[in-house]
Scaffold this motif. Structure first.
Motif, PDB file in Angstrom:
ATOM      1  N   ASP A  39       0.089 -81.198  -3.469  1.00  0.00           N
ATOM      2  CA  ASP A  39      -0.190 -80.117  -4.463  1.00  0.00           C
ATOM      3  C   ASP A  39      -0.695 -80.656  -5.973  1.00  0.00           C
ATOM      4  O   ASP A  39      -1.622 -80.012  -6.494  1.00  0.00           O
ATOM      5  CB  ASP A  39       0.979 -79.372  -4.703  1.00  0.00           C
ATOM      6  N   MET A  40      -0.116 -81.541  -6.172  1.00  0.00           N
ATOM      7  CA  MET A  40      -0.637 -82.116  -7.390  1.00  0.00           C
ATOM      8  C   MET A  40      -2.379 -82.728  -7.704  1.00  0.00           C
ATOM      9  O   MET A  40      -2.732 -82.338  -8.584  1.00  0.00           O
ATOM     10  CB  MET A  40       0.118 -83.441  -7.835  1.00  0.00           C
ATOM     11  N   ASP A  41      -2.785 -83.069  -6.330  1.00  0.00           N
ATOM     12  CA  ASP A  41      -4.078 -83.088  -6.379  1.00  0.00           C
ATOM     13  C   ASP A  41      -4.937 -81.887  -6.460  1.00  0.00           C
ATOM     14  O   ASP A  41      -5.841 -81.945  -7.222  1.00  0.00           O
ATOM     15  CB  ASP A  41      -4.492 -84.008  -5.068  1.00  0.00           C
ATOM     16  N   ASP A  42      -4.253 -80.879  -5.830  1.00  0.00           N
ATOM     17  CA  ASP A  42      -4.881 -79.474  -6.082  1.00  0.00           C
ATOM     18  C   ASP A  42      -5.040 -79.101  -7.443  1.00  0.00           C
ATOM     19  O   ASP A  42      -5.757 -78.563  -8.102  1.00  0.00           O
ATOM     20  CB  ASP A  42      -4.450 -78.701  -5.231  1.00  0.00           C
ATOM     21  N   ASP A  45      -7.594 -80.664  -9.431  1.00  0.00           N
ATOM     22  CA  ASP A  45      -8.804 -80.391  -9.343  1.00  0.00           C
ATOM     23  C   ASP A  45      -9.073 -78.779 -10.058  1.00  0.00           C
ATOM     24  O   ASP A  45     -10.124 -78.668 -10.633  1.00  0.00           O
ATOM     25  CB  ASP A  45      -9.056 -80.014  -7.829  1.00  0.00           C
ATOM     26  N   ASP A  46      -7.973 -78.174  -9.903  1.00  0.00           N
ATOM     27  CA  ASP A  46      -7.911 -76.670 -10.491  1.00  0.00           C
ATOM     28  C   ASP A  46      -8.144 -77.033 -12.201  1.00  0.00           C
ATOM     29  O   ASP A  46      -8.824 -76.088 -12.738  1.00  0.00           O
ATOM     30  CB  ASP A  46      -6.743 -75.925 -10.195  1.00  0.00           C
ATOM     31  N   ASP A  49     -11.752 -77.868 -13.109  1.00  0.00           N
ATOM     32  CA  ASP A  49     -12.362 -76.539 -13.071  1.00  0.00           C
ATOM     33  C   ASP A  49     -12.326 -75.784 -14.234  1.00  0.00           C
ATOM     34  O   ASP A  49     -13.150 -75.203 -14.711  1.00  0.00           O
ATOM     35  CB  ASP A  49     -12.119 -75.781 -11.768  1.00  0.00           C
ATOM     36  N   ALA A  50     -11.101 -75.630 -14.592  1.00  0.00           N
ATOM     37  CA  ALA A  50     -10.711 -74.712 -15.738  1.00  0.00           C
ATOM     38  C   ALA A  50     -11.419 -75.371 -16.941  1.00  0.00           C
ATOM     39  O   ALA A  50     -11.713 -74.517 -17.888  1.00  0.00           O
ATOM     40  CB  ALA A  50      -9.071 -74.598 -15.926  1.00  0.00           C
ATOM     41  N   VAL A  51     -11.346 -76.678 -17.233  1.00  0.00           N
ATOM     42  CA  VAL A  51     -11.787 -77.403 -18.226  1.00  0.00           C
ATOM     43  C   VAL A  51     -13.370 -77.352 -18.422  1.00  0.00           C
ATOM     44  O   VAL A  51     -13.881 -76.638 -19.330  1.00  0.00           O
ATOM     45  CB  VAL A  51     -11.371 -78.795 -18.385  1.00  0.00           C
TER      46      VAL A  51
END
Length: 86
Positions: A39-42, A45-46, A49-51
């Motif tokens: 979950d930490m990898d996800d 990535d999220d 994307d937000a940045v």
């Protein structure tokens, strides 16, 4: 004097009762950590994307602000020169 000793004894008894009834499960905590690593990898990535989305939004806002300032300057210049449509 007797009442204060009884109050302290009661407080100690209640404290000992509530702190001694804790369950500790160290084995299950280790398994949850390994599941959470995926979950930490996800999350990473999220976050990236937000940045990126935030950077794009800031860039678009800066461009729109620049365009609005330029349009306002042109309107003021036209008003001063007397070539305004109004």
């Amino acid at each position: 004097m007797r009442k204060s000793i009884l109050v302290l004894a009661t407080a100690f008894t209640l404290t000992a009762f509530f702190t001694s009834c804790r369950d500790t499960k160290k084995e299950s905590d280790n398994m949850e950590m390994s599941d959470d690593m995926d979950d930490m990898d996800d999350v990473g990535d999220d976050l990236e994307d937000a940045v990126d989305d935030t950077g794009d939004a800031i860039e678009n806002a800066a461009n729109e602000t620049g365009d609005a300032v330029e349009n306002a300057a042109n309107e003021v210049e036209a008003e001063v020169e007397g070539t305004d449509d109004m």
